[in-house]
Scaffold this motif. Structure first.
Motif, short mmCIF file in Angstrom:
data_model
loop_
_atom_site.label_atom_id
_atom_site.label_comp_id
_atom_site.label_asym_id
_atom_site.label_seq_id
_atom_site.Cartn_x
_atom_site.Cartn_y
_atom_site.Cartn_z
N TYR A 1 0.83 -1.21 0.00
CA TYR A 1 0.00 0.00 0.00
C TYR A 1 0.86 1.26 0.00
O TYR A 1 0.55 2.24 -0.69
N PHE A 2 1.97 1.23 0.74
CA PHE A 2 2.88 2.37 0.80
C PHE A 2 3.42 2.70 -0.59
O PHE A 2 3.46 3.87 -1.00
N PHE A 3 3.86 1.67 -1.32
CA PHE A 3 4.44 1.92 -2.64
C PHE A 3 3.38 2.35 -3.66
O PHE A 3 3.68 3.14 -4.57
N ILE A 4 2.16 1.88 -3.51
CA ILE A 4 1.08 2.36 -4.38
C ILE A 4 0.83 3.85 -4.13
O ILE A 4 0.71 4.65 -5.07
N CYS A 5 0.78 4.22 -2.85
CA CYS A 5 0.56 5.62 -2.50
C CYS A 5 1.71 6.50 -2.97
O CYS A 5 1.50 7.60 -3.49
N SER A 6 2.95 6.03 -2.77
CA SER A 6 4.10 6.82 -3.19
C SER A 6 4.15 6.96 -4.71
O SER A 6 4.58 8.00 -5.23
N PHE A 7 3.66 5.93 -5.43
CA PHE A 7 3.60 6.03 -6.89
C PHE A 7 2.58 7.09 -7.32
O PHE A 7 2.82 7.85 -8.27
N ILE A 8 1.45 7.16 -6.62
CA ILE A 8 0.45 8.19 -6.90
C ILE A 8 1.05 9.58 -6.69
O ILE A 8 0.86 10.50 -7.50
N VAL A 9 1.80 9.73 -5.59
CA VAL A 9 2.46 11.02 -5.32
C VAL A 9 3.48 11.34 -6.41
O VAL A 9 3.60 12.48 -6.85
N SER A 10 4.20 10.31 -6.88
CA SER A 10 5.19 10.52 -7.95
C SER A 10 4.53 11.02 -9.23
O SER A 10 5.03 11.96 -9.87
N ILE A 11 3.40 10.42 -9.59
CA ILE A 11 2.69 10.84 -10.79
C ILE A 11 2.20 12.29 -10.65
O ILE A 11 2.31 13.10 -11.58
N ALA A 12 1.66 12.62 -9.48
CA ALA A 12 1.20 13.99 -9.23
C ALA A 12 2.36 14.97 -9.30
O ALA A 12 2.24 16.08 -9.85
#
Length: 202
Positions: free
Chosen positions: A78-89
């Protein structure tokens, strides 16, 4: 001046941790050491595979991964999914700034800080998880952004003082929001206790 906000925030946090925070707090020494290490490393840089990398940003990325390593698999996923979302943003914001700068209506660092702060509040519950997610997500975004710019023959320094200023702004906003959350719980608990004591006395 690039880095001035970063230095100011780091020294404020370090002063609070060293002189004001309860000495019995288990995170006090670790956080103080991490902040000092970040200040020492931030201005060193090297070139790898044609990319200019600053050690301060890489240190943040390493710390975020290290703190997440001991968690459960579901938590890590879940952490890496969230951090990927932040990366895209993060990357999307920078690309919009280049191709359509008109919509940047005030300081870009504050706009991005507010955006990333809002995303982290939605995706994570605690302050620790939010800051770690922001550190990993934005640094991953730095790599993605540098890779995209390289396709157009533009150079970009990964994890530079400009990035650390934006990270410092986001950290301030997250700490401020966390204080508001805790203040609400504090007043709610005290108000409930006062009401109960009044009812008992009557």
């Amino acid at each position: 001046m690039d880095g001035s906000l970063f230095y100011w925030v780091c020294w404020c946090f370090w002063t609070y941790l060293t002189f004001l925070l309860n000495k019995q707090n288990p995170y006090r020494l670790k956080l103080s050491a991490l902040i000092l290490s970040l200040i020492i490393l931030e201005n060193n840089h090297f070139t790898l595979a044609g990319f200019d990398l600053y050690t301060g940003g890489l240190f943040l990325l390493f710390v975020s991964y290290a703190f997440t390593y001991g968690e459960k698999r579901k938590t890590i996923a879940y952490f890496f999914i969230c951090s990927f979302i932040v990366s895209i943003a993060y990357v999307t914001f920078h690309l919009f700034e280049i191709f359509d700068p008109v919509w940047v209506i005030f300081n870009k660092d504050w706009m991005m800080g507010i955006l990333i702060c809002y995303l982290s509040i939605l995706l994570q519950k605690g302050l620790k998880g939010r800051i770690l997610m922001v550190a990993s997500g934005t640094m991953q975004g730095e790599f993605f952004y540098a890779y995209i710019l390289r396709k157009f023959d533009f150079s970009y320094s990964i994890g530079s003082l400009t990035y650390l200023d934006a990270f410092a702004i986001t950290s301030i906003l997250l700490v401020g929001w966390s204080c508001l959350e805790n203040a609400g719980i504090y007043f709610e608990n005290n108000f409930a206790l006062n009401q109960k004591s009044k009812q008992k006395s009557s």
